[in-house]
Motif scaffolding. Structure first.
Motif, short mmCIF file in Angstrom:
data_model
loop_
_atom_site.label_atom_id
_atom_site.label_comp_id
_atom_site.label_asym_id
_atom_site.label_seq_id
_atom_site.Cartn_x
_atom_site.Cartn_y
_atom_site.Cartn_z
N SER A 38 2.03 62.18 55.15
CA SER A 38 2.88 61.60 54.11
C SER A 38 2.03 61.06 52.95
O SER A 38 0.82 60.87 53.08
CB SER A 38 3.73 60.47 54.69
N LYS A 42 3.23 52.10 44.07
CA LYS A 42 4.13 51.58 43.04
C LYS A 42 3.45 51.63 41.68
O LYS A 42 4.05 52.01 40.67
CB LYS A 42 4.54 50.15 43.37
N GLY A 65 3.50 55.13 40.32
CA GLY A 65 4.81 55.76 40.19
C GLY A 65 5.21 56.65 41.34
O GLY A 65 6.01 57.58 41.18
N LEU A 66 4.68 56.38 42.55
CA LEU A 66 4.98 57.23 43.71
C LEU A 66 5.67 56.46 44.84
O LEU A 66 5.79 56.98 45.95
CB LEU A 66 3.69 57.88 44.24
N GLU A 67 6.13 55.25 44.56
CA GLU A 67 6.73 54.43 45.62
C GLU A 67 7.95 55.11 46.24
O GLU A 67 8.15 55.07 47.46
CB GLU A 67 7.11 53.07 45.05
N GLU A 68 8.73 55.78 45.43
CA GLU A 68 9.98 56.37 45.93
C GLU A 68 9.75 57.59 46.81
O GLU A 68 10.66 58.01 47.55
CB GLU A 68 10.89 56.75 44.76
N VAL A 69 8.55 58.19 46.76
CA VAL A 69 8.28 59.39 47.57
C VAL A 69 7.23 59.10 48.64
O VAL A 69 6.63 60.02 49.19
CB VAL A 69 7.81 60.57 46.68
N MET A 70 7.01 57.83 48.96
CA MET A 70 5.90 57.47 49.86
C MET A 70 6.02 58.09 51.25
O MET A 70 5.01 58.32 51.92
CB MET A 70 5.77 55.95 49.97
N HIS A 71 7.25 58.39 51.71
CA HIS A 71 7.42 58.94 53.06
C HIS A 71 7.53 60.47 53.06
O HIS A 71 7.70 61.08 54.12
CB HIS A 71 8.64 58.31 53.72
N GLU A 72 7.45 61.07 51.89
CA GLU A 72 7.49 62.54 51.82
C GLU A 72 6.11 63.13 52.13
O GLU A 72 5.08 62.48 51.94
CB GLU A 72 7.95 62.98 50.44
N LYS A 92 2.33 64.96 40.39
CA LYS A 92 2.37 63.82 41.31
C LYS A 92 1.27 63.91 42.37
O LYS A 92 0.77 62.89 42.84
CB LYS A 92 3.76 63.72 41.96
#
Length: 253
Positions: free
Chosen positions: A94, A137, A140-147, A156
């Motif tokens: 991830s 954060k 700008g990658l906080e929202e995809v951290m579990h992908e 990205k």
């Protein structure tokens, strides 16, 4: 304050001289570009600074400490981090795990405490996770951290690689062609991103880049290599108008 200085560093491979007597001085908080045609010796220069190669001749100083010949992991601990032209992520892990791995370099624990998960070790792991999430954060990658990192768009993935480098707490961040493969919009966003992380993390940045719009738009000074020899140094305007640089890139009639 000078953070990095190279004193006539030279790198030979057999009878071929890849870099010859390179003198470079970088002050704290500068954004510096290292440019030149393909085969000019730019990556070889990076590899000497980061300990991949030991210079055939010359010395390298980081914060006045001679780091010539020091191993790569020791140079990282001193405060030099780098990214690569070809993105080197743990693609099956991830986004968060990629940054956690880099953060573990600063985890001061022994094997025993790690195996049995002592309270002190758990406390340190919690701090590392919080730091990793904060870094994501910031980029700008906080929202995809579990992908999975391989599922991210190219731009990205570049940001994730930079976040992973930032996790080692560098003072000098070395970027190897950060705009490679980016479209014009991504390149514009990258320039603002580089300025942002320089200011937020109190960094000095040295970058190789072929994308001239990025180099001229974000770098404060630029060094130019051609066939392993430094042919120019100056501001973006000075470099753009330097006859030797124009000849190196465009040739002469």
């Amino acid at each position: 304050m000078t953070i990095l200085k190279t004193d006539k560093i030279t790198m030979r491979f057999g009878g071929i001289t890849a870099v010859s007597k390179l003198d470079m001085k970088i002050d704290k908080n500068e954004i510096i570009g290292l440019i030149g045609p393909n085969g000019a010796g730019k990556t070889t220069c990076f590899n000497m600074i980061t300990g991949v190669y030991v210079p055939t001749e010359g010395r390298i100083f980081f914060e006045d400490k001679d780091i010539t010949g020091i191993k790569t992991h020791e140079i990282t601990k001193l405060g030099i981090a780098r990214t690569f032209q070809n993105i080197r992520l743990f693609k099956e892990l991830s986004v968060l795990d990629n940054v956690l791995i880099a953060n573990h370099m600063r985890l001061d624990s022994n094997l025993f405490s790690a195996v049995i998960k002592t309270p002190d070790y758990r406390k340190k792991e919690k701090k590392i996770k919080e730091k990793s999430i904060s870094l994501l954060k910031d980029v700008g990658l906080e929202e995809v951290m579990h992908e999975k990192s391989s599922s991210l768009p190219y731009g990205k993935q570049r940001r994730l690689e930079i976040a992973r480098a930032l996790a080692t707490d560098p003072k000098l961040l070395i970027l190897d062609e950060p705009a490679a493969g980016m479209n014009p919009q991504e390149s514009m966003e990258l320039m603002e991103f580089i300025r942002k992380i320089r200011d937020k993390f109190n960094l000095t940045i040295l970058m190789i880049e072929h994308h001239m719009q990025v180099v001229m738009g974000v770098c404060e000074r630029i060094y130019v290599l051609d066939y392993g020899i430094m042919i120019a140094e100056g501001t973006p305007v000075e470099i753009q108008n330097n006859p030797k640089v124009i000849e190196a890139y465009l040739g002469v009639e």
